[in-house]
Design a protein around this motif. Structure first.
Motif, PDB file in Angstrom:
ATOM      1  N   GLN A   1       0.779  -1.196   0.035  1.00 34.09           N
ATOM      2  CA  GLN A   1      -0.083   0.098  -0.043  1.00 34.09           C
ATOM      3  C   GLN A   1       0.756   1.278   0.045  1.00 34.09           C
ATOM      4  OE1 GLN A   1      -2.532  -1.664   3.432  1.00 34.09           O
ATOM      5  NE2 GLN A   1      -4.006  -0.162   2.427  1.00 34.09           N
ATOM      6  N   LEU A   2       2.188   1.171   0.413  1.00 34.74           N
ATOM      7  CA  LEU A   2       2.843   2.431   0.396  1.00 34.74           C
ATOM      8  C   LEU A   2       3.296   2.908  -1.030  1.00 34.74           C
ATOM      9  CD1 LEU A   2       5.275   1.244   3.041  1.00 34.74           C
ATOM     10  CD2 LEU A   2       3.368   2.478   3.510  1.00 34.74           C
ATOM     11  N   ASP A   3       2.937   4.259  -1.256  1.00 38.69           N
ATOM     12  CA  ASP A   3       3.279   4.784  -2.405  1.00 38.69           C
ATOM     13  C   ASP A   3       4.843   5.164  -2.454  1.00 38.69           C
ATOM     14  OD1 ASP A   3       0.484   5.057  -3.327  1.00 38.69           O
ATOM     15  OD2 ASP A   3       0.162   6.778  -2.262  1.00 38.69           O
ATOM     16  N   ASP A   4       5.191   5.571  -1.350  1.00 42.77           N
ATOM     17  CA  ASP A   4       6.559   5.704  -1.209  1.00 42.77           C
ATOM     18  C   ASP A   4       7.334   5.681   0.334  1.00 42.77           C
ATOM     19  OD1 ASP A   4       9.351   6.733  -1.043  1.00 42.77           O
ATOM     20  OD2 ASP A   4       8.788   8.515  -2.254  1.00 42.77           O
ATOM     21  N   ALA A   5       7.727   4.447   0.633  1.00 39.74           N
ATOM     22  CA  ALA A   5       8.115   4.208   2.000  1.00 39.74           C
ATOM     23  C   ALA A   5       8.974   5.170   2.668  1.00 39.74           C
ATOM     24  CB  ALA A   5       8.831   2.775   1.918  1.00 39.74           C
ATOM     25  N   SER A   6      10.039   5.843   1.613  1.00 39.37           N
ATOM     26  CA  SER A   6      10.827   7.150   2.049  1.00 39.37           C
ATOM     27  C   SER A   6      10.317   8.262   2.450  1.00 39.37           C
ATOM     28  CB  SER A   6      12.193   7.138   1.188  1.00 39.37           C
ATOM     29  OG  SER A   6      11.391   7.934   0.049  1.00 39.37           O
TER      30      SER A   6
ATOM     31  N   VAL B   1      10.945  11.536  13.405  1.00 41.27           N
ATOM     32  CA  VAL B   1      10.127  10.569  12.596  1.00 41.27           C
ATOM     33  C   VAL B   1      10.903   9.523  12.310  1.00 41.27           C
ATOM     34  CG1 VAL B   1       8.345  10.612  10.855  1.00 41.27           C
ATOM     35  CG2 VAL B   1       8.504  12.673  12.345  1.00 41.27           C
ATOM     36  N   VAL B   2      10.461   8.301  12.177  1.00 40.62           N
ATOM     37  CA  VAL B   2      10.926   7.256  11.365  1.00 40.62           C
ATOM     38  C   VAL B   2      10.044   6.831  10.270  1.00 40.62           C
ATOM     39  CG1 VAL B   2      10.146   5.310  12.906  1.00 40.62           C
ATOM     40  CG2 VAL B   2      12.125   5.159  11.477  1.00 40.62           C
ATOM     41  N   PHE B   3      10.582   6.666   9.054  1.00 42.78           N
ATOM     42  CA  PHE B   3       9.777   6.501   7.979  1.00 42.78           C
ATOM     43  C   PHE B   3       9.676   5.009   7.747  1.00 42.78           C
ATOM     44  CE2 PHE B   3      10.822  10.935   7.659  1.00 42.78           C
ATOM     45  CZ  PHE B   3       9.630  11.381   6.972  1.00 42.78           C
ATOM     46  N   HIS B   4       8.915   4.721   6.756  1.00 42.34           N
ATOM     47  CA  HIS B   4       8.798   3.204   6.512  1.00 42.34           C
ATOM     48  C   HIS B   4       9.928   2.323   5.998  1.00 42.34           C
ATOM     49  CE1 HIS B   4       4.566   3.271   7.749  1.00 42.34           C
ATOM     50  NE2 HIS B   4       4.691   2.220   7.728  1.00 42.34           N
TER      51      HIS B   4
END
Length: 215
Positions: A149-154, A185-188
């Motif tokens: 589902q992630l468009d952009d994990a970063s 914040v930590v991103f995916h």
């Protein structure tokens, strides 16, 4: 005949004593400032590393759950666990196998090294749990987010410094800006950075920051 006696000492004058006191006070102030700045810097490094570790555990969880990240809320054998209580997720953080207590409850206490040092010093209620320091950006009533589902994990946030276990799209007031007036914040994808409220608002404009929770 020569007089070899040493003249008596009169000690410090009042002016000299005041100068010494002033110098000591200045040095103490400088030292306190340096210690405060060092502690703030150390806190920021610790929290950044903690969030990276938490998201690494989340990615490990997803690997074992066919791409599904830790659910905000999950019911197992009639017992509901929030993300920070989920034994399978906690086992990814601490290592070892997931364990459920005989009464169905999860052990929510983690080592203090995983907490935000600023929270530890304040010792609020429940401060030994992840939820006292960090918030999940997926709301409690949302379906578990999946890698697909992630468009952009970063660019999609996963966890953030917060004063409540959830700091998603609808509860941004829970975000804690306690590290130089910034939230960490930590991103995916696993990278973590500090962001101000203005920077988060800017990133939120496209809804990518909040992932599927913003849809």
């Amino acid at each position: 005949m020569k007089n070899n006696r040493i003249p008596p000492s009169h000690g410090f004058t009042l002016v000299e004593l005041l100068v010494v006191i002033a110098i000591v006070a200045v040095l103490a102030a400088l030292s306190s400032t340096a210690v405060f700045r060092f502690r703030k810097s150390a806190d920021k490094v610790a929290v950044t590393n903690n969030l990276r570790q938490i998201q690494a555990a989340n990615m490990g969880y997803a690997t074992e759950q066919n791409g599904k990240f830790v659910p905000p809320s999950e019911t197992v054998e009639g017992i509901t666990y929030l993300w920070f209580e989920n034994p399978d997720f906690l086992s990814q953080i601490k290592g070892g196998s997931a364990t459920y207590a005989a009464d169905g409850s999860a052990n929510t206490s983690l080592e203090l090294s995983m907490m935000d040092p600023a929270v530890i010093r304040e010792k609020p209620s429940g401060y030994k749990t992840l939820a006292a320091s960090y918030g999940y950006t997926t709301p409690v009533d949302a379906s578990p987010l999946r890698k697909a589902q992630l468009d952009d994990a970063s660019r999609t946030a996963a966890f953030i410094t917060a004063d409540a276990p959830f700091a998603g799209y609808g509860s941004k007031a829970n975000i804690a800006y306690r590290h130089g007036d910034k939230a960490i914040v930590v991103f995916h994808d696993g990278h973590a950075i500090p962001l101000s409220a203005q920077e988060i608002a800017k990133k939120s404009a496209s809804n990518v920051f909040w992932g599927a929770s913003a849809l």
